[in-house]
Scaffold this active site. Structure first.
Site, PDB file in Angstrom:
ATOM      1  N   GLY A 198      -8.906 -10.556  -1.727  1.00  0.00           N
ATOM      2  CA  GLY A 198      -7.772 -10.913  -0.873  1.00  0.00           C
ATOM      3  C   GLY A 198      -7.141 -12.239  -1.252  1.00  0.00           C
ATOM      4  O   GLY A 198      -5.936 -12.327  -1.518  1.00  0.00           O
ATOM      5  N   GLY A 258     -12.582  -5.046  -0.086  1.00  0.00           N
ATOM      6  CA  GLY A 258     -14.012  -4.741  -0.001  1.00  0.00           C
ATOM      7  C   GLY A 258     -14.499  -3.792  -1.088  1.00  0.00           C
ATOM      8  O   GLY A 258     -15.587  -3.991  -1.642  1.00  0.00           O
ATOM      9  N   LYS A 290     -17.948 -19.546  -0.681  1.00  0.00           N
ATOM     10  CA  LYS A 290     -19.403 -19.605  -0.519  1.00  0.00           C
ATOM     11  C   LYS A 290     -20.186 -18.706  -1.470  1.00  0.00           C
ATOM     12  O   LYS A 290     -19.814 -17.561  -1.703  1.00  0.00           O
ATOM     13  CB  LYS A 290     -19.758 -19.188   0.908  1.00  0.00           C
ATOM     14  CG  LYS A 290     -19.323 -20.199   1.948  1.00  0.00           C
ATOM     15  CD  LYS A 290     -19.757 -19.722   3.305  1.00  0.00           C
ATOM     16  CE  LYS A 290     -19.537 -20.809   4.356  1.00  0.00           C
ATOM     17  NZ  LYS A 290     -19.987 -20.344   5.675  1.00  0.00           N
ATOM     18  N   ARG A 315       0.821  -1.212   0.000  1.00  0.00           N
ATOM     19  CA  ARG A 315       0.000   0.000   0.000  1.00  0.00           C
ATOM     20  C   ARG A 315       0.855   1.263   0.000  1.00  0.00           C
ATOM     21  O   ARG A 315       0.478   2.271  -0.612  1.00  0.00           O
ATOM     22  CB  ARG A 315      -0.946  -0.014   1.201  1.00  0.00           C
ATOM     23  CG  ARG A 315      -2.045  -1.027   0.986  1.00  0.00           C
ATOM     24  CD  ARG A 315      -2.923  -1.223   2.189  1.00  0.00           C
ATOM     25  NE  ARG A 315      -4.140  -1.928   1.781  1.00  0.00           N
ATOM     26  CZ  ARG A 315      -5.002  -2.481   2.618  1.00  0.00           C
ATOM     27  NH1 ARG A 315      -4.802  -2.413   3.910  1.00  0.00           N
ATOM     28  NH2 ARG A 315      -6.069  -3.092   2.152  1.00  0.00           N
TER      29      ARG A 315
HETATM   30  P1  ADP Z   1     -11.439 -13.640  -2.254  1.00  0.00           P
HETATM   31  O1  ADP Z   1     -10.780 -13.331  -0.934  1.00  0.00           O
HETATM   32  O2  ADP Z   1     -10.454 -13.573  -3.386  1.00  0.00           O
HETATM   33  O3  ADP Z   1     -12.673 -12.830  -2.488  1.00  0.00           O
HETATM   34  P2  ADP Z   1     -12.878 -15.880  -1.145  1.00  0.00           P
HETATM   35  O4  ADP Z   1     -12.544 -15.413   0.239  1.00  0.00           O
HETATM   36  O5  ADP Z   1     -14.266 -15.757  -1.588  1.00  0.00           O
HETATM   37  O6  ADP Z   1     -11.891 -15.189  -2.217  1.00  0.00           O
HETATM   38  O7  ADP Z   1     -12.530 -17.425  -1.272  1.00  0.00           O
HETATM   39  C1  ADP Z   1     -11.295 -17.980  -0.980  1.00  0.00           C
HETATM   40  C2  ADP Z   1     -11.427 -19.272  -0.223  1.00  0.00           C
HETATM   41  O8  ADP Z   1     -12.232 -20.230  -0.900  1.00  0.00           O
HETATM   42  C3  ADP Z   1     -10.080 -19.939  -0.044  1.00  0.00           C
HETATM   43  O9  ADP Z   1      -9.773 -19.982   1.346  1.00  0.00           O
HETATM   44  C4  ADP Z   1     -10.252 -21.337  -0.623  1.00  0.00           C
HETATM   45  O10 ADP Z   1      -9.604 -22.343   0.128  1.00  0.00           O
HETATM   46  C5  ADP Z   1     -11.743 -21.509  -0.572  1.00  0.00           C
HETATM   47  N1  ADP Z   1     -12.194 -22.543  -1.510  1.00  0.00           N
HETATM   48  C6  ADP Z   1     -12.061 -22.554  -2.834  1.00  0.00           C
HETATM   49  N2  ADP Z   1     -12.565 -23.691  -3.369  1.00  0.00           N
HETATM   50  C7  ADP Z   1     -12.997 -24.443  -2.345  1.00  0.00           C
HETATM   51  C8  ADP Z   1     -13.620 -25.732  -2.233  1.00  0.00           C
HETATM   52  N3  ADP Z   1     -13.862 -26.468  -3.322  1.00  0.00           N
HETATM   53  N4  ADP Z   1     -13.950 -26.171  -1.009  1.00  0.00           N
HETATM   54  C9  ADP Z   1     -13.700 -25.423   0.079  1.00  0.00           C
HETATM   55  N5  ADP Z   1     -13.118 -24.198   0.055  1.00  0.00           N
HETATM   56  C10 ADP Z   1     -12.773 -23.712  -1.146  1.00  0.00           C
END
Ligand code: ADP
Ligand code: MG
Length: 406
Positions: free
Chosen positions: A364, A387, A206, A45
């Site tokens: 992230g 965010g 999710k 940053r």
């Molecule tokens: P970002 O931070 O880039 O927005 P998210 O926080 O939504 O991404 O998602 C990242 C998480 O999703 C990671 O910790 C990863 O391990 C998890 N993940 C990805 N695919 C699966 C899966 N098939 N089952 C469980 N967790 C998963």
């Protein structure tokens, strides 16, 4: 090869500031760096803030930096003082950085009164004032009283309507800093007026955390690639037995609605048809295998998209001109469930390098995954905004950005 799709930018930049020698310029930066034992552990940053600060200083302005640090909730808290970051910013800039113990009132006035042309100073944590997060006009006035101009260079804080991110833009002549400008240009090229066809990759754990993202994207993109844990919810909604996989069964109907909306909008949804599964969530587990989505056993978990699906997705990207990516395709933190994310990221990076794809990614874990794949610097733009990036992907208007427009 990133093209800016607008003829004139809808916001003012440092190019529009004219002669600023001797002017006091308030610059909102994101200095909210991670620290451990008094040391900054990641200066990304600070490096992002560098171009704007140096340019304003070189042009003879008195550069007064505004930022928040942690969540002091309107109280003075020495452990969240920006004095702790001053040394690190000085190291990054290679110039002296002063520290002024308040962002408003006499403390700010006295410190700013002795600044010389070209001087750079950090003003104390804006969140030490209750009015910051309330966007209190009294605080806006008190901060603005000591300054001539305002620059917002913190896209990552632009989803908040705070005094230092929004209020000040209405009080003083307001401009986007170089980092903000770069981010807005990239986002404009990715979803504002992108070159078609447009693909989006949405992964991560999710569906529930990304419903607004999915709903916004189905109406805007030509291809929606769903991976990660959230693909399981969609597969389940389509009648696939996903065994012990992470799956939000109560969202089956919502997933159906998203699929229907995509259909109506002419957006092609890509769900994995082969997957990598295992019985335990561990590195290189003995039960590891790749199978068709219809062959997942009751005691198995889907942890990554399979190699055949990844190859097909890579082919789909070859026909696309724009890609926006949020969320990893699998549980990339654990080997070998990083394979799909790494392979698809490498394909996107190669297409970007060839000049056939504009690729913009953020989030992230997404940034961590692209760094892990070693291709973050080959993407057109990687947003570290967290965010704010997600809210932009949700199609929301960011107050800090809106305040800079016309
Ligand atoms: P970002 O931070 O880039 O927005 P998210 O926080 O939504 O991404 O998602 C990242 C998480 O999703 C990671 O910790 C990863 O391990 C998890 N993940 C990805 N695919 C699966 C899966 N098939 N089952 C469980 N967790 C998963
Ligand atoms: Mg995350």
């Amino acid at each position: 090869m990133m093209r800016e799709q607008y003829v004139t930018k809808p916001f003012k930049t440092l190019d529009d500031m004219g002669d600023i020698a001797g002017k006091v310029v308030l610059v909102r930066e994101d200095l909210n760096v991670p620290m451990h034992d008094g040391a900054v552990t990641d200066d990304t940053r600070l490096r992002a803030a560098m171009p704007t600060i140096l340019e304003l200083s070189d042009r003879g302005a008195k550069v007064a930096i505004l930022a928040h640090f942690g969540r002091p909730k309107g109280e003075k808290n020495p452990s969240m003082s920006l004095s702790l970051v001053t040394g690190a910013l000085q190291d990054v800039l290679g110039r002296e950085v002063q520290f002024i113990p308040d962002c408003a009132g006499d403390g700010a006035k006295d410190g700013m009164a002795v600044m010389r042309n070209g001087d750079i100073a950090i003003l104390e944590n804006t969140r030490f004032h209750k009015g910051e997060e309330k966007n209190d006009p009294a605080l806006v006035d008190a901060i603005a009283a000591n300054a001539d101009l305002y620059v917002n260079d913190a896209f990552s804080a632009a989803h908040r309507a705070h005094a230092s991110t929004e209020g000040l833009a209405h009080k003083l002549p307001a401009y986007a800093g170089r980092s903000m400008e770069k981010e807005l240009d990239a986002l404009q090229a990715a979803l504002g007026e992108p070159v078609k066809p447009v693909a989006a990759v949405v992964g991560g754990a999710k569906v529930s955390t990304k419903l607004d993202v999915l709903n916004n994207l189905v109406a805007k993109v030509d291809h929606l690639i769903i991976g990660g844990g959230m693909a399981n919810t969609f597969l389940h909604a389509r009648g696939v037995d996903v065994g012990k996989s992470l799956c939000e069964r109560d969202l089956a109907e919502t997933a159906e609605q998203i699929l229907d909306a995509a259909d109506r909008a002419g957006c092609t949804i890509h769900l994995p048809y082969d997957v990598v599964v295992s019985k335990e969530f561990a590195a290189n587990p003995p039960s590891l295998r790749t199978c068709n989505v219809h062959e997942v056993a009751a005691d198995e978990m889907i942890l990554d998209v399979g190699p055949a699906a990844v190859e097909a997705l890579g082919d789909a990207l070859k026909n696309c001109r724009t890609l926006v990516w949020n969320g990893p395709m699998g549980a990339f933190e654990i080997a070998p469930f990083d394979a799909a994310t790494v392979a698809l990221a490498k394909t996107a990076a190669a297409l970007t390098k060839e000049g056939s794809l504009v690729s913009v990614a953020g989030g992230g874990d997404t940034v961590a995954a692209l760094n892990h794949a070693g291709v973050a610097s080959d993407f057109t733009f990687v947003s570290t905004a967290g965010g704010a990036f997600l809210e932009w992907m949700e199609g929301k208007e960011l107050p800090g950005v809106k305040a800079l427009m016309g």
